[in-house]
Design a protein around this motif. Sequence first.
Motif, short mmCIF file in Angstrom:
data_model
loop_
_atom_site.label_atom_id
_atom_site.label_comp_id
_atom_site.label_asym_id
_atom_site.label_seq_id
_atom_site.Cartn_x
_atom_site.Cartn_y
_atom_site.Cartn_z
N ARG A 33 -60.71 21.31 -94.31
CA ARG A 33 -60.75 20.21 -95.28
C ARG A 33 -59.38 19.57 -95.45
O ARG A 33 -59.25 18.35 -95.52
CB ARG A 33 -61.28 20.70 -96.63
N GLU A 34 -58.36 20.41 -95.53
CA GLU A 34 -57.00 19.88 -95.64
C GLU A 34 -56.63 19.07 -94.40
O GLU A 34 -56.04 17.99 -94.49
CB GLU A 34 -56.00 21.02 -95.83
N GLU A 61 -58.24 15.66 -94.39
CA GLU A 61 -57.54 14.73 -95.28
C GLU A 61 -56.27 14.19 -94.62
O GLU A 61 -55.99 12.99 -94.66
CB GLU A 61 -57.18 15.43 -96.60
N TYR A 66 -57.04 11.93 -91.49
CA TYR A 66 -57.54 10.63 -91.90
C TYR A 66 -56.40 9.71 -92.30
O TYR A 66 -56.45 8.49 -92.10
CB TYR A 66 -58.52 10.78 -93.07
N ALA A 94 -50.89 10.47 -98.82
CA ALA A 94 -51.72 11.57 -99.30
C ALA A 94 -50.87 12.83 -99.39
O ALA A 94 -50.23 13.23 -98.41
CB ALA A 94 -52.90 11.79 -98.38
N VAL A 137 -51.47 16.65 -99.85
CA VAL A 137 -52.65 17.50 -99.69
C VAL A 137 -52.27 18.98 -99.81
O VAL A 137 -51.22 19.40 -99.30
CB VAL A 137 -53.31 17.24 -98.31
N ASN A 148 -56.19 16.76 -103.10
CA ASN A 148 -55.18 15.77 -102.72
C ASN A 148 -54.89 14.78 -103.84
O ASN A 148 -55.70 14.58 -104.74
CB ASN A 148 -55.61 15.01 -101.45
#
Length: 436
Positions: free
Chosen positions: A227-228, A231, A234, A371, A373, A409
Motif C-alpha cells: 500500500r505504501e 502511494e 502513484y 505525498a 507516506v 499519507n
Amino acid sequence: MKFGGSSLANAGQFKKAGDIVRADKSRRYVVPSAPGKRDGKDDKITDLLYQTYDAAVSGASYKKIYEKIKSRYRGIIDGLNLDLNLESEFDNIEENFLAKSGREYAASRGEYLNGLIMAEYLGFEFIDADRIVYFNDDGSFDAEFTNKEIEEVLSTVEKAVIPGFYGIDHSGRIRTFSRGGSDITGSIIARGINADIYENWTDVSGFLVADPNIVDEPAVIETITYRELRELSYMGASVLHEDAIFPVRKEGIPINIKNTNRPDDRGTMIVESTCKRSPYTITGIAGKKGFCSINIDKAMMNNEVGFCRKALQAFEDSSISIEHMPSGIDTMSVIVHQEEFQDKEQQVVASIHRLAKPDSVEMESGIALIAVVGRGMRTTRGTAGRVFSALAHARINIKMIDQGSSELNIIVGVSDTDFEAAVRAIYDIFVSTQLN
C-alpha cells in the motif's frame, strides 16, 4: 529474479548477473530485460529497435541502425565467450520487420534476444514468453489464462529463462506491456510458480526515501508495504513498475529490490504487511509537478444535496480524471493534471456553471503535489504538524492539504517553484535530524 536493462547492458554486467544467480540454488527462474544504456550517451536496445522498424516499414534506410543492434549483442556474446550464433535470429527479425509485423513485435525482440543469451550463459532452459504470457485480443492482459499456462509449463522445468515485457494474444500476435514491463513479467512468473520471493535486480540498492535528484544520498527504505509503495509510485517514485505489485500481492509473495552492482546490500523488501517499524516516522516522500486547482465557491453549499456530484459531472463529461478533492463548508477544490485539463478548461467551467450554479469558479495553475507516506504515521502524534512546521521554516506556502482516512499519507500542494525545496525540508525534519 528479474534483471533490468542496466544490469544486462554489456558482458560485464551479464557476468555480475550470472554470479548472482549461481550464488543461490533456489534462484531458478530468470526474467531478463533488453540491454539498457552502457553510459549516458548510449542508446537502449528497445529504442534502436523502434527506430529500425519505423525506418523499415517506411522504406527508409535501416541497415545502419540494425547493424548497431547486432553489434551490441555480438559484443555481449563475445565478452561471455559463448558458442552462440544469433545470425538466423537477426535475419528472421529483419524479415518480420519488412513484413510489418508491428511495433510491439519490434520492441519485444530486445528481451527475446537477451533471453537466448542469458539461457545459454546460465545453462538454463529458454522458455519464450509467447508460450506462457497471454493477452486478450484488445491488448489487455489475460491474467488467469496466463497463470494456468505458467503453472502447466514451468511445473516440469527446473530452471528457466523467460524474457520479460511481452507475450502473445489469442490471435497469435506479439503484445507488450508498457515500458518497464519486464517488472510485470517477473511478478507474473512469481505468482504462477508460487515463488517464495521475487527478486528485482536493478541499479539502485532498494527504494529510496526521497528522489536522489532532489535529496543528496537519501536513506534506503528497508521494508515497505504494498500500500505504501502504491502511494509513492502513484506520486512519481519509479524503481518498480506499479502494475508489477498486483500479481504477487494477490499471493502474498514479497518483492526484494536489489542492486546488481552491490549484491550484498540488503535492498528493500516489499511486503503485504509487517511488524517492522521504519526507523523514521515516515516511509517515503514522492511528488509531481504540473497540477492545477479549480476552486468552486457557493454560499450554503453544504446544505445543497447533490452539489458535489453536479460539479464533478462536468469533469466526467470532458473525460478528465480527478486527483484530489479537498473541501470546506462553502467551497470545494478539484485538483487535476494541468496538461490534461488546459485545452478543455473553458468547456469544463461552463459546464460547472450550468450544472451546479456556483457563485464563482477560480483556477490556479503551477501546483506541485507532495505525498508523505508511512504506516508509522498512524501511531505517531504530530506528524502533520511537523510537515507544516518544516515547510513554514523553509518559507514555503501550502496551497492544499489532503489526508486520507487510512492515515497512511498526507498530501500537500505547493507551488511548482517550491517543489524541490519542500521535499528537502520534509526529508530533513523526518530523516536527517534522526540520522544526525
